[in-house]
Scaffold this motif. Structure first.
Motif, PDB file in Angstrom:
ATOM      1  N   VAL A   1       7.989   4.531  -3.920  1.00 10.10           N
ATOM      2  CA  VAL A   1       7.296   5.772  -4.281  1.00 10.10           C
ATOM      3  C   VAL A   1       6.404   5.556  -5.494  1.00 10.10           C
ATOM      4  O   VAL A   1       6.630   4.656  -6.293  1.00 10.10           O
ATOM      5  CB  VAL A   1       8.307   6.891  -4.594  1.00 10.10           C
ATOM      6  CG1 VAL A   1       9.043   7.316  -3.332  1.00 10.10           C
ATOM      7  CG2 VAL A   1       9.295   6.466  -5.685  1.00 10.10           C
ATOM      8  N   LEU A   2       5.425   6.420  -5.596  1.00  6.05           N
ATOM      9  CA  LEU A   2       4.541   6.429  -6.767  1.00  6.05           C
ATOM     10  C   LEU A   2       4.568   7.818  -7.394  1.00  6.05           C
ATOM     11  O   LEU A   2       4.740   8.820  -6.701  1.00  6.05           O
ATOM     12  CB  LEU A   2       3.105   6.115  -6.361  1.00  6.05           C
ATOM     13  CG  LEU A   2       2.770   4.633  -6.211  1.00  6.05           C
ATOM     14  CD1 LEU A   2       3.031   4.203  -4.789  1.00  6.05           C
ATOM     15  CD2 LEU A   2       1.333   4.390  -6.599  1.00  6.05           C
ATOM     16  N   SER A   3       4.350   7.855  -8.697  1.00  5.46           N
ATOM     17  CA  SER A   3       4.246   9.135  -9.387  1.00  5.46           C
ATOM     18  C   SER A   3       3.068   9.925  -8.818  1.00  5.46           C
ATOM     19  O   SER A   3       2.052   9.353  -8.437  1.00  5.46           O
ATOM     20  CB  SER A   3       4.002   8.898 -10.878  1.00  5.46           C
ATOM     21  OG  SER A   3       3.588  10.100 -11.505  1.00  5.46           O
ATOM     22  N   PHE A   4       3.221  11.251  -8.817  1.00  7.28           N
ATOM     23  CA  PHE A   4       2.088  12.099  -8.398  1.00  7.28           C
ATOM     24  C   PHE A   4       0.916  11.927  -9.367  1.00  7.28           C
ATOM     25  O   PHE A   4      -0.191  12.334  -9.061  1.00  7.28           O
ATOM     26  CB  PHE A   4       2.512  13.568  -8.334  1.00  7.28           C
ATOM     27  CG  PHE A   4       2.640  14.231  -9.682  1.00  7.28           C
ATOM     28  CD1 PHE A   4       3.801  14.121 -10.429  1.00  7.28           C
ATOM     29  CD2 PHE A   4       1.583  14.970 -10.219  1.00  7.28           C
ATOM     30  CE1 PHE A   4       3.907  14.731 -11.688  1.00  7.28           C
ATOM     31  CE2 PHE A   4       1.686  15.590 -11.469  1.00  7.28           C
ATOM     32  CZ  PHE A   4       2.852  15.455 -12.205  1.00  7.28           C
ATOM     33  N   ARG A   5       1.167  11.324 -10.529  1.00  8.93           N
ATOM     34  CA  ARG A   5       0.097  11.126 -11.517  1.00  8.93           C
ATOM     35  C   ARG A   5      -0.790   9.933 -11.173  1.00  8.93           C
ATOM     36  O   ARG A   5      -1.818   9.714 -11.816  1.00  8.93           O
ATOM     37  CB  ARG A   5       0.688  10.927 -12.911  1.00  8.93           C
ATOM     38  CG  ARG A   5       1.419  12.157 -13.428  1.00  8.93           C
ATOM     39  CD  ARG A   5       1.665  12.053 -14.923  1.00  8.93           C
ATOM     40  NE  ARG A   5       2.267  13.277 -15.427  1.00  8.93           N
ATOM     41  CZ  ARG A   5       3.576  13.427 -15.683  1.00  8.93           C
ATOM     42  NH1 ARG A   5       4.404  12.414 -15.493  1.00  8.93           N
ATOM     43  NH2 ARG A   5       4.043  14.579 -16.120  1.00  8.93           N
TER      44      ARG A   5
END
Lengths: 278, 278
Positions: free
Chosen positions: B18-22
């Protein structure tokens, strides 16, 4: 205090809000959003922004599970939870976790609130310096997440001593990456581009403010008109009405009476919207 | 068996990557990638793809922490770990977790392997149907993650009974969203567009294969030339050489001798590359 975001049905601590790498935003830059400021704990022009959000989503075949009313309630909840004084809220809808990295899937929806400091009157007086760049945004009427060109140009902006970009398409003025463009001609006509741009919420407010007081034209503007303009400004949810002090080599006069007039009326209209939204 | 991806220095189970929404991919569609197929446990034309990956990253001001040698080792490790027979590998570099959702941050790097079924000889014989669309990809020489227009047009493709899109810029042929374009003229000249396109690895291989055998021109192609072409095909890492059976209303003859010739030579060149990469 922890900041929360709303992600696919749940309130999550912002630092823990994550999306799969399979989301089409990461795979293919595919998504839409809208952004509005929050003043005195209330979202500004929320109805306009939600209308545009649902229109952008529909254009891009992205279904939003929540009704506008439900989404509005989530936004108010988030403001209550986070209690950030000066802030903006961004609602993003992406293409979803695509099994093949290309086909549309069930969209991911994120509502995130972030700190944001409103411009000061000093910044208004100083104005903003623009650098022109020949580029036509794709799908310009839709508020997509595509800012590839704008971010690509950031180092060049610094080199040129400019603050932001003004896109033109082969000499025809369009918009800034995150703001609409206006000029006032020598005979006091307020002009703003009509074609191939995002229809800004603040732009529309400014047009409705201006119309009783001055002649207004929405039409094509050639780049050759810039240096002979009396006044130039840009509009956006964060910048409100912000005078342009320079475009490329050309420096504009600093008095900006029309920008000042529109700015103060927009401030009043915004406060009025917040009161009536009570 | 679990599939692994490599994300920022660690091997992670794909379903947990996963990646940060940022990340600026979600915030602003900002990132680059490259993609290559894996045959007999080996990446195809890996040197060419890594060269292009680092060039794309540099164009977009994205620093890759790993050296090309280190990245290559990671790719081989991943192939060993996953043991997927028919697959492709995508290396993606995004703008990173931006504190303000706009400024470039430390890039996120992801190496992901995915199943992919090579085209059958039936699919080669059937060919692909293209729909033309007036669109110029932005920053066309860079392999960015921007496929906004291509995915936006997917429902229209279905309506029109087409399989893929052929972009032209005001009548001048460019490329498909994920493939380069070639035609063979009535006098047996192999022609492919020269300007404002992605320089495909497979395209370059096909050009080098063709040059000893036929006249080759890299030049502007007008949309009016399509219907008078003897043969038309597209090239990509997944499609290799794939004949075009139809563009809009126009149907092409199905024998495709030149495409067949180039396809078989490309297959041989690919196998040779895999052996010498040993």
């Amino acid at each position: 205090m922890e900041t929360y975001v709303f992600l696919n049905g749940e309130y999550v601590i912002a630092n823990e809000a994550v999306l799969s790498f399979r989301d089409l935003s990461m795979q293919r830059g595919y998504g839409i959003f809208d952004f509005f400021s929050v003043q005195n704990g209330k979202p500004v022009f929320i109805e306009d922004h939600l209308n545009r959000l649902y229109a952008s989503a529909a254009s891009m075949h992205l279904a939003i599970k929540q009704s506008p009313g439900e989404l509005k309630a989530i936004i108010y909840d988030l403001i209550q939870k986070n209690r950030i004084v000066n802030s903006g809220i961004r609602v993003t809808v992406t293409g979803g976790n695509s099994p093949d990295g290309y086909s549309l899937a069930t969209p991911n929806l994120l509502v995130a609130q972030q700190h944001f400091t409103p411009l000061t009157s000093d910044q208004f007086d100083k104005g903003i310096r623009l650098m022109t760049h020949d580029h036509q945004r794709q799908l310009p009427h839709v508020k997509t997440i595509d800012y590839l060109m704008a971010i690509h140009l950031q180092p060049r902006l610094k080199e040129m001593g400019a603050d932001d970009i003004l896109y033109h398409n082969n000499g025809w003025i369009r918009e800034c990456p995150r703001a609409n463009f206006f000029l006032i001609t020598q005979d006091e006509v307020l002009v703003t581009p009509s074609l191939q741009i995002l229809k800004g919420i603040t732009k529309n407010k400014v047009l409705s403010i201006a119309k009783p007081f001055m002649k207004v034209e929405e039409r094509e503007i050639n780049i050759s008109e810039l240096t002979i303009a009396k006044e130039v400004f840009i509009t956006s949810s964060t910048k409100k009405v912000l005078p342009v002090s320079q475009i490329d080599e050309h420096v504009f006069a600093k008095d900006n009476p029309v920008s000042r007039f529109l700015h103060s009326h927009l401030t009043a209209l915004t406060l009025n919207n917040l009161v009536t939204a009570e």
